[in-house]
Design a protein around this motif. Structure first.
Motif, PDB file in Angstrom:
ATOM      1  N   GLY A 122       0.820  -1.206   0.000  1.00  0.00           N
ATOM      2  CA  GLY A 122       0.000   0.000   0.000  1.00  0.00           C
ATOM      3  C   GLY A 122       0.853   1.254   0.000  1.00  0.00           C
ATOM      4  N   VAL A 123       0.217   2.371   0.271  1.00  0.00           N
ATOM      5  CA  VAL A 123       0.918   3.656   0.303  1.00  0.00           C
ATOM      6  C   VAL A 123       1.699   3.747   1.611  1.00  0.00           C
ATOM      7  CG1 VAL A 123       0.653   6.162   0.260  1.00  0.00           C
ATOM      8  CG2 VAL A 123      -0.875   4.730  -1.108  1.00  0.00           C
ATOM      9  N   PRO A 124       3.018   3.937   1.522  1.00  0.00           N
ATOM     10  CA  PRO A 124       3.833   3.972   2.747  1.00  0.00           C
ATOM     11  C   PRO A 124       3.613   5.244   3.550  1.00  0.00           C
ATOM     12  CG  PRO A 124       5.199   4.380   0.833  1.00  0.00           C
ATOM     13  CD  PRO A 124       3.822   4.085   0.324  1.00  0.00           C
ATOM     14  N   LYS A 125       3.849   5.130   4.832  1.00  0.00           N
ATOM     15  CA  LYS A 125       3.833   6.295   5.721  1.00  0.00           C
ATOM     16  C   LYS A 125       5.280   6.766   5.837  1.00  0.00           C
ATOM     17  CE  LYS A 125      -0.126   4.484   8.224  1.00  0.00           C
ATOM     18  NZ  LYS A 125      -0.393   3.353   7.351  1.00  0.00           N
ATOM     19  N   ARG A 126       5.536   7.999   5.426  1.00  0.00           N
ATOM     20  CA  ARG A 126       6.884   8.535   5.288  1.00  0.00           C
ATOM     21  C   ARG A 126       7.741   8.343   6.543  1.00  0.00           C
ATOM     22  NH1 ARG A 126       9.085  12.814   2.398  1.00  0.00           N
ATOM     23  NH2 ARG A 126       7.067  13.316   1.559  1.00  0.00           N
ATOM     24  N   ASP A 127       7.271   8.785   7.678  1.00  0.00           N
ATOM     25  CA  ASP A 127       8.079   8.744   8.899  1.00  0.00           C
ATOM     26  C   ASP A 127       8.375   7.315   9.341  1.00  0.00           C
ATOM     27  OD1 ASP A 127       8.074  11.506   8.894  1.00  0.00           O
ATOM     28  OD2 ASP A 127       6.353  11.651  10.250  1.00  0.00           O
ATOM     29  N   SER A 128       7.394   6.438   9.250  1.00  0.00           N
ATOM     30  CA  SER A 128       7.596   5.035   9.632  1.00  0.00           C
ATOM     31  C   SER A 128       8.608   4.357   8.708  1.00  0.00           C
ATOM     32  CB  SER A 128       6.288   4.266   9.575  1.00  0.00           C
ATOM     33  OG  SER A 128       5.343   4.827  10.443  1.00  0.00           O
ATOM     34  N   LEU A 129       8.501   4.650   7.423  1.00  0.00           N
ATOM     35  CA  LEU A 129       9.417   4.058   6.454  1.00  0.00           C
ATOM     36  C   LEU A 129      10.840   4.546   6.681  1.00  0.00           C
ATOM     37  CD1 LEU A 129       9.925   2.286   4.000  1.00  0.00           C
ATOM     38  CD2 LEU A 129       9.266   4.219   2.552  1.00  0.00           C
ATOM     39  N   LEU A 130      11.017   5.836   6.892  1.00  0.00           N
ATOM     40  CA  LEU A 130      12.357   6.381   7.125  1.00  0.00           C
ATOM     41  C   LEU A 130      12.968   5.788   8.395  1.00  0.00           C
ATOM     42  CD1 LEU A 130      14.561   8.242   6.140  1.00  0.00           C
ATOM     43  CD2 LEU A 130      13.464  10.105   7.386  1.00  0.00           C
ATOM     44  N   ALA A 131      12.181   5.659   9.444  1.00  0.00           N
ATOM     45  CA  ALA A 131      12.686   5.072  10.690  1.00  0.00           C
ATOM     46  C   ALA A 131      13.106   3.618  10.478  1.00  0.00           C
ATOM     47  CB  ALA A 131      11.622   5.156  11.782  1.00  0.00           C
ATOM     48  N   ALA A 132      12.354   2.862   9.701  1.00  0.00           N
ATOM     49  CA  ALA A 132      12.699   1.465   9.444  1.00  0.00           C
ATOM     50  C   ALA A 132      13.929   1.334   8.549  1.00  0.00           C
ATOM     51  CB  ALA A 132      11.505   0.755   8.798  1.00  0.00           C
ATOM     52  N   LEU A 133      14.161   2.330   7.702  1.00  0.00           N
ATOM     53  CA  LEU A 133      15.313   2.275   6.773  1.00  0.00           C
ATOM     54  C   LEU A 133      16.615   2.756   7.406  1.00  0.00           C
ATOM     55  CD1 LEU A 133      13.675   3.604   3.502  1.00  0.00           C
ATOM     56  CD2 LEU A 133      14.556   1.300   3.892  1.00  0.00           C
ATOM     57  N   GLN A 134      16.550   3.541   8.467  1.00  0.00           N
ATOM     58  CA  GLN A 134      17.753   4.148   9.065  1.00  0.00           C
ATOM     59  C   GLN A 134      18.901   3.167   9.313  1.00  0.00           C
ATOM     60  OE1 GLN A 134      18.771   7.199   9.379  1.00  0.00           O
ATOM     61  NE2 GLN A 134      16.863   8.061   8.599  1.00  0.00           N
ATOM     62  N   PRO A 135      18.653   1.967   9.859  1.00  0.00           N
ATOM     63  CA  PRO A 135      19.771   1.055  10.112  1.00  0.00           C
ATOM     64  C   PRO A 135      20.474   0.574   8.843  1.00  0.00           C
ATOM     65  CG  PRO A 135      17.807   0.333  11.296  1.00  0.00           C
ATOM     66  CD  PRO A 135      17.405   1.448  10.399  1.00  0.00           C
ATOM     67  N   HIS A 136      19.836   0.730   7.699  1.00  0.00           N
ATOM     68  CA  HIS A 136      20.379   0.215   6.437  1.00  0.00           C
ATOM     69  C   HIS A 136      21.011   1.305   5.568  1.00  0.00           C
ATOM     70  CE1 HIS A 136      18.353  -3.487   7.482  1.00  0.00           C
ATOM     71  NE2 HIS A 136      17.257  -2.778   7.690  1.00  0.00           N
ATOM     72  N   LEU A 137      20.892   2.538   5.999  1.00  0.00           N
ATOM     73  CA  LEU A 137      21.441   3.654   5.217  1.00  0.00           C
ATOM     74  C   LEU A 137      22.842   4.005   5.700  1.00  0.00           C
ATOM     75  CD1 LEU A 137      18.263   5.895   5.091  1.00  0.00           C
ATOM     76  CD2 LEU A 137      19.212   4.524   3.237  1.00  0.00           C
ATOM     77  N   PRO A 138      23.686   4.529   4.798  1.00  0.00           N
ATOM     78  CA  PRO A 138      25.050   4.907   5.197  1.00  0.00           C
ATOM     79  C   PRO A 138      25.081   6.087   6.131  1.00  0.00           C
ATOM     80  CG  PRO A 138      24.636   5.478   2.880  1.00  0.00           C
ATOM     81  CD  PRO A 138      23.420   4.778   3.398  1.00  0.00           C
TER      82      PRO A 138
END
Length: 138
Positions: A122-138
């Motif tokens: 579905g349509v992602p929720k921006r803040d939740s998605l960014l928080a979940a991605l943080q450990p995988h970003l440089p």
């Protein structure tokens, strides 16, 4: 009188199904880090970039897909190490089946080596998605 009860029952079931869909919209599913990376189809592999790539799987006549595209593109533009790519699976049902995609939009977050770190139905929720991605970003 039986018809009234049947109508009320049908409305209750329809309401429960609507609530279920609303709750599941934009939910993030995290992948088990010990799981092997899946064998990605060529059209998806060609979209991978350094860092994390948000691969949005869409179809031609999907209205929520356009909304998801705006959110994901803006998030990728504002975040270092994050790239957005869109793949229209209207004519690629085998790709959608291989990835286990049952609805559009579905967003896969893939590392440069093709490991899926999470997916959003579905349509992602921006803040939740960014928080979940943080450990995988440089």
């Amino acid at each position: 009188m039986t018809g009234v009860w049947a109508l009320l029952g049908a409305l209750a079931v329809a309401g429960a199904i609507g609530v279920l869909f609303k709750v599941r919209e934009g939910r993030i599913s995290r992948r088990d880090s010990s799981a092997d990376s899946m064998d990605l189809p060529v059209p998806v592999r060609d979209l991978l970039a350094p860092g994390v790539t948000l691969v949005q799987l869409s179809t031609t006549f999907c209205a929520p897909c356009r909304h998801a595209k705006v959110i994901l593109r803006d998030l990728a533009d504002r975040t270092d190490g994050l790239t957005h790519a869109e793949l229209d699976v209207t004519d690629l049902p085998d790709v959608a089946a291989q990835l286990g995609v049952m609805r559009t939009p579905t967003t896969l977050a893939l590392t440069a080596d093709g490991t899926e770190v999470l997916r959003v139905g579905g349509v992602p929720k921006r803040d939740s998605l960014l928080a979940a991605l943080q450990p995988h970003l440089p």
